[in-house]
Design an enzyme around this catalytic site. Sequence first.
Site, PDB file in Angstrom:
ATOM      1  N   LEU A 176      38.709  17.009  35.845  1.00 29.76           N
ATOM      2  CA  LEU A 176      39.950  17.771  36.065  1.00 29.76           C
ATOM      3  C   LEU A 176      40.619  17.857  34.552  1.00 29.76           C
ATOM      4  O   LEU A 176      40.579  17.065  33.904  1.00 29.76           O
ATOM      5  CB  LEU A 176      40.986  16.763  36.822  1.00 29.76           C
ATOM      6  N   LYS A 177      41.030  19.026  34.329  1.00 32.04           N
ATOM      7  CA  LYS A 177      42.035  19.251  33.253  1.00 32.04           C
ATOM      8  C   LYS A 177      43.489  19.289  33.836  1.00 32.04           C
ATOM      9  O   LYS A 177      43.994  19.953  34.264  1.00 32.04           O
ATOM     10  CB  LYS A 177      41.681  20.677  32.652  1.00 32.04           C
ATOM     11  N   HIS A 178      44.099  17.927  33.006  1.00 36.15           N
ATOM     12  CA  HIS A 178      45.246  17.652  33.614  1.00 36.15           C
ATOM     13  C   HIS A 178      46.301  18.663  32.477  1.00 36.15           C
ATOM     14  O   HIS A 178      45.728  18.803  31.487  1.00 36.15           O
ATOM     15  CB  HIS A 178      45.835  16.247  33.393  1.00 36.15           C
ATOM     16  N   GLU A 201      45.250  12.121  27.942  1.00 37.94           N
ATOM     17  CA  GLU A 201      46.253  13.276  28.570  1.00 37.94           C
ATOM     18  C   GLU A 201      47.445  12.705  28.891  1.00 37.94           C
ATOM     19  O   GLU A 201      47.856  12.153  29.907  1.00 37.94           O
ATOM     20  CB  GLU A 201      45.437  14.245  29.343  1.00 37.94           C
ATOM     21  N   GLY A 259      42.706  23.361  35.281  1.00 34.40           N
ATOM     22  CA  GLY A 259      41.328  23.790  35.145  1.00 34.40           C
ATOM     23  C   GLY A 259      40.309  22.703  35.438  1.00 34.40           C
ATOM     24  O   GLY A 259      40.820  21.680  35.721  1.00 34.40           O
TER      25      GLY A 259
END
Length: 1077
Positions: free
Chosen positions: A187-189, A254, A363
């Site tokens: 997952l793109k946090h 992140e 994303g």
Amino acid sequence: MSPASCLLSPHAPRRILPLLLPLRLASSSAAASAPTLAMPPRRGSTKPPPRKWKASDASFSSSSASASAYEVAEPVGKMTLAPEAPPRAGAAQLWVPRGYATSPVDGPASTSTSAAVTAEQSGAAAGKLSSLFKTAPHFEVDNSTFTEAQIRATFYPKFENEKSDQETRTRMIEMVSHGLANLEVTLKHSGSLFMYAGHHGGAYAKNSFGNVYTAVGVFVLGRLFREAWGKEAPKMQEEFNDFLERNRISISMELVTAVLGDHGQRPKDDYAVVTAVTELGRGKPKFYSTPEVIAFCRKWRLPTNHIWLFSTRKSASSFFAAYDALCEEGTATPVCKALDEIADISVPGSKDHVEVQGEILEGLVARIVTRESSAQMEEVLRNFPQPPVDGVDSDLGLSLREICAANRSDEKQQIKALLENVGASMCPDHSDWFGNSGLDAQSRNADKSVVTKFLQAHPTDYATKKLQEMIRLMKQRHFSAAFKCYWNYRKIDSLSNDNLYYKMVIHVHNDSVFRRYQQEMRKNQGLWPLYRGFFVDVNLFKATNKKAAELAKDGDALLKNINGALDSNSLAVDGLADEDSNLMVKLKFLTYKLRTFLIRNGLSTLFKDGPSAYRTYYLRQMKNWGTSPSKQKELSKMLDEWAVYIRRKYGNKPLSSSTYLSEAEPFLEQYAKRSPSNQALIGAAGNLVQTENFLAILDAERDEEGDLRAEHGAAPSSPTSTSVDVVPKTEGLIVFFPGIPGCAKSALCKEILNTPGGLGDNRPLHSLMGDLIKGRYWQKVADERKKKPARITLADKNAPNEEVWGQSRREFENELYERFGSLVKMPLLKPDRAPLPGTVKAVLDEGISLFRLHQSRHGRAEPSKGSYAKEWAQWEQRLRATLFGHAEHLNSIQVPFEFAVKEVLEQLKAIAKGDFKMPDTGKRKFGNIIFVAVRLTPADIVGLLRKVSEKDTAVSTFLNETKLEDSLTKAHVTLAHKRGHGVAAVASYGVYQHQEVPVSFTALYYTDKMAALEAQLGAVNGEQINSRNEWPHATLWTAPGVTPKEANSLPQLASEGKATRVPIEPPITISGVLDFY
């Protein structure tokens, strides 16, 4: 941004048009393919003895750490954790939620740094340091000057795929299919990069340290320890800091908070997830594999990301199909659900995205990892179960938002409050934020000569030599990067006139630098990668004659050994070519992009240039993304309404991009409530987190993560479009020339100006010759544009352009198409020309080789002024003689200039009229996939029906009455539908995409309202293809008012005598192509 950059921005309201003139003959050879790019090795390529981890000690001693700095780490499967040591007895075990005591003598009042000094001592130290800072610029480099550089924190290098996105996806699937690698997806946090190297190593943001971004990061990390360890948190914080320092490790996270400005959605909670763990040692940074990151984080109870592994061709293909099905409507819940169903291994994150961030998902990141990663991950999951969370129900003290809300005077006050609240066990030293010995943080700036002196001094070790090599090359190539140096206040006690300590921040200003640096790495495979988030401790010192001789001798021996062994072994990773080992693609979702790219990043255009320019901006973005026509229409309606709403509310006062969601989220929530289609478009809205009372205070406008500029100025990675690009007549055109001198620009501009009727419309046409313009040329173009914005300008000057010599001609042209939408080519050579004579080729090749020699030593300096000036002059004489000797041949292969002018004019007129279609540039096309089907050729279906009608007169009558043959324009057999069967079901056919599937038709069903063929699907490569529909069929015809979906009822109607079934014996087989729609 320079005037030229502004003018060439693809988002400027004024239309920019590149005109690609022919390059000189030598350029085609200069753009020849470069050597294979050398990439850094991944961990796990060799298998040294296993490492044991202990909760209360480092995984290896400080002495062994330096000795193993150049070893490649062992696979995760070999890692074990020794039993944790029992808690220490005494007051240190006590959990003090608000005072955060860390030792028996620390009381609740001990909230500042532990090393306090008296005012008198502080004043004396400040005077000494001030004097030292003044004399430091006079530090001279001589033969006894040495330097040692240690990387303190860094993130993954930024590699640009040489292939298009579609080619990258195809290559990824091929590698998985052949058992060469696995596909890993995370997952793109939506947050900011935060790096931490322990309380001695320091805390870092993407390009800075000692500010509110890093203070917030330290606080959030400290709070995560409290949540995970409860009463043991202070002890574990100290042990963690000690572990990072002794083993020279930095972690990257992140950082997702609501106090540092808006991204796609304000998070419900402030949190962080670990994205990388890096061993820095004394050599090239080594990044942990994902299984090792999981093991490391579970040992220390740090939060991990959600990870999926795909190890078969079917699962990898299904992943990309699932993304294509969700890319325009995907949110966290359906995306995670679909990937859980498709993946071979799914490792849920310790922080659930929906619970802490929300439904809006930025994303996914897909990258190639070693084939052993699946087995390693399974072993780690067995050996390292999810750790307990001991402090979740404890009083954790004030939250990040409460602290920021209670300290609103200035940034320093907020930083002080955050660091004091996190406690001395986590952050005992505040010097990075507030200075040392009476000197504030503003005094830490070092003079600019530090970098020069660093490059001139003798390196003491391998890492220093490689860092010098990297920085020297970047400065020689004039890359857009800064090497900012600051006094290292953590080494304040060791400073002297002959022993200086600095922190260096390597700040890359433009993403194009990473691409250009990659090109340099292809030429020099020994270069270290250019990392993102790059911080180095630098020590400049004088050595005695004896010590200097020892250092020089040791350094030479070390460099000789390493140069021969280490870099030669780093060219491949577990059998993967370097280019393949770094394959990665970022896949973002439209529900996120409409907020950040279209609303937030469009605010400046909307308020500065108005709704018309804003519409041009967002349409260009959607076109670049390849957004489906239906979504473009829906978004245009919504964004036009947003523009009217926000301009009416704010007038000419712009809305702050850092708090834009305060206005955008309520608007989107109300818009979503109007219809289900609006809800699908928005994704999720509501439950807005109000940030006005606790937003972090910044003394100046800063964008630490850099995404505001990047998203505004660069299109995402998947732009293709073949739509007509209409140029409104209220806008102008700029025709610019991304060529080189001597390409007939001025002669061409003169002919265009003298053409009767110009480009066929009423817009005025004029030319600005660069040689006649005094001062800044592009500023003059901008001034003229303001006077007459609808004018067509011929910019008769070599336009500033990114480095192109490492690209092929096709790559260069595709980049221009994608950035500007159109391209005009001036013909030069006849297509049926004879090849160049051998002597001409030979002299050109000689010149290219000579230029590369010059370039390797002098960079961009003129060849006539370097070490090879004499050879260059002699070569130029031979070149002239050779070209003049073959003048007749060279003239014969060129097209007449008049023909070239005619071709250019026709292309320009087509673009001005809007008759130009941008060709497919080879990048991936995607839309909102709804279903998967086997596509059939109508002519084949018609032939089948004719054969059936020859045996059945009723069928012949039916076909004639309905004129079915004339109306049949398309036919398919549906295999799965997203809404009826789910995303995973649709995506599962990804492995068969574009494959031919035999379809046997066994019966024809028809009524007076519809007709369909009953189908039986065949196999692809021995694997049976099955439809998720209960009755596989191809709908052929429906009467007006009847939906194709109603054809599903034909078998039931036939059983009731309400439809006719005509068997086809023997069945007729037709091949179709499986694809997504």
